[in-house]
Design a protein around this motif. Sequence first.
Motif, mmCIF file in Angstrom:
data_model
loop_
_atom_site.group_PDB
_atom_site.id
_atom_site.type_symbol
_atom_site.label_atom_id
_atom_site.label_comp_id
_atom_site.label_asym_id
_atom_site.label_seq_id
_atom_site.Cartn_x
_atom_site.Cartn_y
_atom_site.Cartn_z
ATOM 1 N N GLN A 16 0.838 -1.207 0.000
ATOM 2 C CA GLN A 16 0.000 0.000 0.000
ATOM 3 C C GLN A 16 0.872 1.257 0.000
ATOM 4 O O GLN A 16 0.688 2.146 -0.817
ATOM 5 C CB GLN A 16 -0.955 0.009 1.200
ATOM 6 N N SER A 17 1.849 1.308 0.909
ATOM 7 C CA SER A 17 2.733 2.480 0.969
ATOM 8 C C SER A 17 3.868 2.380 -0.042
ATOM 9 O O SER A 17 4.503 3.382 -0.368
ATOM 10 C CB SER A 17 3.324 2.632 2.373
ATOM 11 N N CYS A 18 4.150 1.165 -0.509
ATOM 12 C CA CYS A 18 5.265 0.873 -1.428
ATOM 13 C C CYS A 18 6.614 1.161 -0.765
ATOM 14 O O CYS A 18 7.582 1.529 -1.433
ATOM 15 C CB CYS A 18 5.109 1.617 -2.747
ATOM 16 N N GLN A 19 6.674 0.969 0.533
ATOM 17 C CA GLN A 19 7.898 1.156 1.298
ATOM 18 C C GLN A 19 8.281 -0.153 1.979
ATOM 19 O O GLN A 19 7.424 -0.982 2.277
ATOM 20 C CB GLN A 19 7.690 2.230 2.384
ATOM 21 N N CYS A 20 9.562 -0.306 2.241
ATOM 22 C CA CYS A 20 10.047 -1.467 2.976
ATOM 23 C C CYS A 20 9.585 -1.352 4.425
ATOM 24 O O CYS A 20 9.744 -0.298 5.050
ATOM 25 C CB CYS A 20 11.570 -1.531 2.903
ATOM 26 N N SER A 21 9.038 -2.419 4.953
ATOM 27 C CA SER A 21 8.527 -2.395 6.321
ATOM 28 C C SER A 21 9.631 -2.502 7.370
ATOM 29 O O SER A 21 9.390 -2.264 8.551
ATOM 30 C CB SER A 21 7.504 -3.509 6.526
ATOM 31 N N ASP A 22 10.854 -2.842 6.950
ATOM 32 C CA ASP A 22 11.986 -2.926 7.877
ATOM 33 C C ASP A 22 13.274 -2.550 7.150
ATOM 34 O O ASP A 22 14.225 -3.332 7.081
ATOM 35 C CB ASP A 22 12.079 -4.329 8.479
ATOM 36 N N TYR A 23 13.295 -1.352 6.601
ATOM 37 C CA TYR A 23 14.395 -0.894 5.762
ATOM 38 C C TYR A 23 15.754 -1.022 6.452
ATOM 39 O O TYR A 23 16.720 -1.488 5.851
ATOM 40 C CB TYR A 23 14.145 0.556 5.328
ATOM 41 N N ALA A 24 15.823 -0.644 7.727
ATOM 42 C CA ALA A 24 17.101 -0.671 8.452
ATOM 43 C C ALA A 24 17.675 -2.078 8.573
ATOM 44 O O ALA A 24 18.895 -2.253 8.595
ATOM 45 C CB ALA A 24 16.934 -0.040 9.836
ATOM 46 N N ASN A 25 16.823 -3.076 8.630
ATOM 47 C CA ASN A 25 17.268 -4.458 8.839
ATOM 48 C C ASN A 25 17.017 -5.355 7.629
ATOM 49 O O ASN A 25 17.048 -6.577 7.744
ATOM 50 C CB ASN A 25 16.553 -5.040 10.066
ATOM 51 N N ARG A 26 16.765 -4.774 6.485
ATOM 52 C CA ARG A 26 16.360 -5.560 5.311
ATOM 53 C C ARG A 26 17.387 -6.603 4.905
ATOM 54 O O ARG A 26 17.024 -7.710 4.527
ATOM 55 C CB ARG A 26 15.998 -4.639 4.155
ATOM 56 N N LYS A 27 18.677 -6.262 4.969
ATOM 57 C CA LYS A 27 19.714 -7.220 4.554
ATOM 58 C C LYS A 27 19.770 -8.426 5.491
ATOM 59 O O LYS A 27 20.013 -9.536 5.047
ATOM 60 C CB LYS A 27 21.090 -6.553 4.496
ATOM 61 N N ALA A 28 19.540 -8.218 6.763
ATOM 62 C CA ALA A 28 19.545 -9.318 7.722
ATOM 63 C C ALA A 28 18.323 -10.219 7.527
ATOM 64 O O ALA A 28 18.411 -11.438 7.665
ATOM 65 C CB ALA A 28 19.582 -8.788 9.150
ATOM 66 N N ARG A 29 17.198 -9.618 7.200
ATOM 67 C CA ARG A 29 15.956 -10.373 7.052
ATOM 68 C C ARG A 29 15.766 -10.962 5.661
ATOM 69 O O ARG A 29 15.089 -11.978 5.507
ATOM 70 C CB ARG A 29 14.771 -9.482 7.416
ATOM 71 N N VAL A 30 16.336 -10.307 4.648
ATOM 72 C CA VAL A 30 16.257 -10.786 3.262
ATOM 73 C C VAL A 30 17.680 -10.720 2.702
ATOM 74 O O VAL A 30 18.087 -9.717 2.127
ATOM 75 C CB VAL A 30 15.283 -9.935 2.420
#
Length: 166
Positions: free
Chosen positions: A57-71
């Motif tokens: 909906q927002s087209c934003q990452c829900s966990d931008y700061a930790n995205r590399k760790a989670r994905v």
Amino acid sequence: MAASDPFWRRKTLGAMTRPEWESLCDGCGRCCLHKLRDGETEELLWTHVACRLLDSQSCQCSDYANRKARVPDCVKLTPAKVAAIDWLPPTCAYRLLAEGRDLPWWHPLVSGDPETVHQAGVSVRGRAVAERDAGALEDHVVAWPGRVPKAARPIPPLKRGSDTEL
């Protein structure tokens, strides 16, 4: 180049500050869609399946700061990576600037309104399938993420000197 020109017309991607770099993201979410590469032809195939961290909906990452760790396969863009990868959407500001083109009218830095990316039909809002609901990615191949929507055209050439190298 006038000092009053916006930073993206005065600076190369490599010369931008971190806040300038981050502000280039228009919030479309297209880069967060899964892509496939044909093993025989090397052709890039787009899907409309969103990364599990993308809020469609927002087209934003829900966990931008930790995205590399989670994905772990999430790609952190750098000027060198922008020059080397072929999967950035044709509407992406990083790609446009690297190709010597200017930001389009609908980009939030130009329009002053983050909703214009959605109004121009550039974003994934209303078109992305959640990763958890998708099943096989091959069943979700689509062409639109690799195209510029008619409402978003034209994307003009950049008006600056010969400093377009990354």
